[in-house]
Design a protein around this motif. Structure first.
Motif, PDB file in Angstrom:
ATOM      1  N   TYR A 228       0.687  -1.458   0.109  1.00 17.19           N
ATOM      2  CA  TYR A 228       0.530   0.078   0.414  1.00 17.19           C
ATOM      3  C   TYR A 228       0.991   1.280   0.211  1.00 17.19           C
TER       4      TYR A 228
ATOM      5  N   ALA B 198       0.724   1.651  -3.530  1.00 15.34           N
ATOM      6  CA  ALA B 198       0.168   2.163  -4.184  1.00 15.34           C
ATOM      7  C   ALA B 198      -0.120   3.815  -3.880  1.00 15.34           C
TER       8      ALA B 198
ATOM      9  N   PRO C  20      -2.858  -3.154  -5.468  1.00 15.24           N
ATOM     10  CA  PRO C  20      -1.970  -3.030  -6.703  1.00 15.24           C
ATOM     11  C   PRO C  20      -2.654  -4.455  -7.975  1.00 15.24           C
TER      12      PRO C  20
END
Length: 329
Positions: free
Chosen positions: A206, A209, A312
């Motif tokens: 994350y 991301a 993702p």
């Protein structure tokens, strides 16, 4: 103008001459060229215009007069547009003090091989019940203001290492695009510091991301200086000698004492108890979302819903995410 170069070692004087195009014979003229541009921005209050202050902006932009003035203008404009952030900007401010004591930022005693000061952040230390992301940003800006007084660091610059170990998804969800944009504006676009590298270690998916969200707002030079090491500390050690790193980063030094830099700034006030409620901070998240909405993020290629992280489809391997090191040019 020799007094303006006082405090620089012979090696750093040569580095300033070769890398930054700093010429002691034209320093006064260079500074005056920047000062003369102030009249073109009557909308900004330039609160400091002394020679030594302007010189740090020239060094940050390799003595390009126009770029140096633009950075100077953005420095004061950022403070003018975010007045609440800079109220009571001192180490004893309750929010800043708590962030400092948790190591935001940590500052290593030893310099790297290029004479750069090493800042470290252990992201999981962020206690969101006690202080906000804005408090962390304020503590970093305050720390940089203190360190940039050193002319050696004006020339040699800084390196930032962020360890994301044990940084949870819940913590990451508080890092909205608007807040990250605020940090980018303050550190990349509005402060006269030269960052030679930004190293991520132990970053979860994350954080990758989040990086894709902020990437459009980063300058090309900044992007090329961000290194994603993952859990491969050997790749970090290829760029940062382990002899100067704490054991948490696979280094040979003892574990980092989070209070080291805080004690430097706070002195006797370090042990004084303070009470602080993060929710009472006047610069609220809603204010950030309003003032820094996706519509105002001019370099954004797409609108991202604030605060939303999506896994993702594929996270690149650490080898794919490693980027070549650029020298501090």
């Amino acid at each position: 103008m020799a007094h303006l170069q006082a405090g620089l070692s012979p090696e750093t004087l040569e580095k300033a001459k070769v890398e930054l195009k700093e010429n002691p014979d034209t320093l006064h003229q260079d500074i005056q060229e920047v000062r003369d541009m102030i009249i073109t921005r009557p909308d900004i209050g330039f609160l400091r215009t002394e020679d030594a202050f302007i010189l740090r902006f020239l060094r940050a932009r390799k003595f390009n007069h126009f770029e140096s003035f633009r950075l100077l203008a953005q420095y004061f404009e950022y403070r003018q547009q975010n007045l609440d952030m800079f109220k009571n900007l001192k180490a004893t401010d309750p929010g800043i003090k708590q962030a400092l004591k948790d190591g935001f930022p940590g500052v290593l005693t030893n310099l790297d091989r290029y004479g750069r000061k090493i800042l470290i952040l252990f992201a999981a230390n962020w206690d969101q019940s006690r202080y906000t992301f804005v408090d962390i940003l304020r503590s970093i800006l305050l720390s940089l203001e203190s360190m940039i007084e050193d002319p050696e660091l004006q020339v040699n610059g800084f390196v930032l290492i962020i360890d994301w170990s044990n940084f949870t998804f819940k913590q990451a969800s508080k890092l909205t695009p608007s807040m990250l944009r605020l940090a980018i504006e303050g550190l990349q676009d509005s402060f006269p510091a030269r960052f030679g590298g930004i190293h991520f270690v132990n970053q979860p998916w994350y954080i990758h991301a989040l990086y894709t969200v902020i990437r459009p707002f980063l300058k090309d030079k900044t992007r090329k200086r961000i290194f994603m090491h993952g859990n491969n500390l050997n790749s970090l050690h290829q760029l940062m000698h382990p002899e100067i790193l704490p054991s948490e980063l696979g280094g040979m030094m003892p574990p980092y004492d989070m209070g080291t830099w805080a004690r430097t700034l706070l002195d006797h006030a370090y042990d004084e108890e303070t009470e602080y409620c993060p929710e009472s901070y006047s610069l609220s998240v809603k204010d950030l979302e309003k003032d820094l909405s996706p519509k105002t993020m001019k370099r954004s290629q797409s609108v991202v819903e604030p605060g939303v992280l999506k896994r993702p489809e594929k996270v690149k391997s650490e080898e794919e995410n490693m980027q070549p090191l650029l020298s501090l040019d």
